[in-house]
Design a protein around this motif. Structure first.
Motif, PDB file in Angstrom:
ATOM      1  N   GLN A 187      27.620  78.321  10.291  1.00 15.07           N
ATOM      2  CA  GLN A 187      28.212  77.742  11.295  1.00 15.07           C
ATOM      3  C   GLN A 187      27.501  76.478  11.769  1.00 15.07           C
ATOM      4  N   ASP A 188      27.795  75.380  12.239  1.00 16.14           N
ATOM      5  CA  ASP A 188      26.874  74.380  12.643  1.00 16.14           C
ATOM      6  C   ASP A 188      27.622  73.697  13.623  1.00 16.14           C
ATOM      7  N   GLN A 189      27.028  72.848  14.705  1.00 17.55           N
ATOM      8  CA  GLN A 189      27.592  72.117  15.619  1.00 17.55           C
ATOM      9  C   GLN A 189      27.137  70.931  16.004  1.00 17.55           C
ATOM     10  N   GLN A 190      28.008  69.828  16.324  1.00 19.89           N
ATOM     11  CA  GLN A 190      27.475  68.605  16.631  1.00 19.89           C
ATOM     12  C   GLN A 190      28.021  68.300  18.029  1.00 19.89           C
ATOM     13  N   GLU A 191      27.102  67.956  18.930  1.00 23.07           N
ATOM     14  CA  GLU A 191      27.127  67.664  20.356  1.00 23.07           C
ATOM     15  C   GLU A 191      27.239  66.284  20.633  1.00 23.07           C
TER      16      GLU A 191
END
Length: 190
Positions: free
Chosen positions: A175-179
């Motif tokens: 899982q990864d995020q970009q903000e």
């Protein structure tokens, strides 16, 4: 004088009709209030690198990962076509030889397999049963936002979250995020 007026009218008409279209480099987009090319490119670049690194370093997928895109939801207050994001991620990963499965052709493939079993199709070119692949990974996620006003500015906090789940276990293995934190002038009209 009449001739000058006609010339001026023709020149103004020509300028208003002949504005033309300008093409720009999407990766150099300055950004806007809406989710656009800058956010898409930033998200895709980060996620492709992260997914590729995970798959290539996990020995479980040394024989190959078969990814199927599942629901990628827009949970923001604006219209965002999430398929643009997932298609661009898939395209970039396919270029790196990561395989994606597409269910949209299942009925056609099954029909061809059935035709091959009837004997109507040359056995050399018939699609044999048992060659279709099942996904071992599902790609899913969402885009969420929080919008607030601070003085005369609108502040939008956007979070794009993607995850890979093992199809057999439903366990999230990556899982990864970009903000994005975007500030724009808030006008009475907007």
């Amino acid at each position: 004088m009449k001739r000058l007026t006609v010339l001026l009218f023709v020149a103004l008409f020509g300028l208003s009709c002949g504005g033309g279209t300008q093409y720009r480099d999407a990766s150099k987009d300055e950004g806007s209030r809406e989710f656009g090319p800058r956010e898409i490119k930033t998200t895709v670049n980060k996620m492709v690198g992260s997914i590729y690194e995970y798959i290539k370093t996990d020995p479980k997928y040394s024989k190959g990962a078969f990814i199927m895109v599942k629901k990628f939801r827009n949970r923001t207050s604006e219209h965002i076509d999430t398929k643009i994001v997932t298609d661009e991620i898939a395209t970039n990963l396919i270029k790196k030889r990561i395989k994606f499965l597409d269910e949209s052709m299942d009925k056609d493939t099954l029909a061809e397999i059935e035709k091959g079993m009837t004997g109507m199709i040359d056995p050399e070119s018939a699609i044999p049963a048992g060659n279709m692949k099942s996904p071992n990974l599902w790609l899913t996620g969402d885009i969420r936002d929080n919008v607030r006003r601070v003085g005369s500015q609108q502040i939008q906090y956007l979070v794009v979250t993607l995850k890979l789940l093992e199809a057999a276990t439903r366990v999230t293995i990556w899982q990864d995020q970009q903000e994005f934190l975007k500030a724009s002038s808030a006008t009475r009209v907007s």
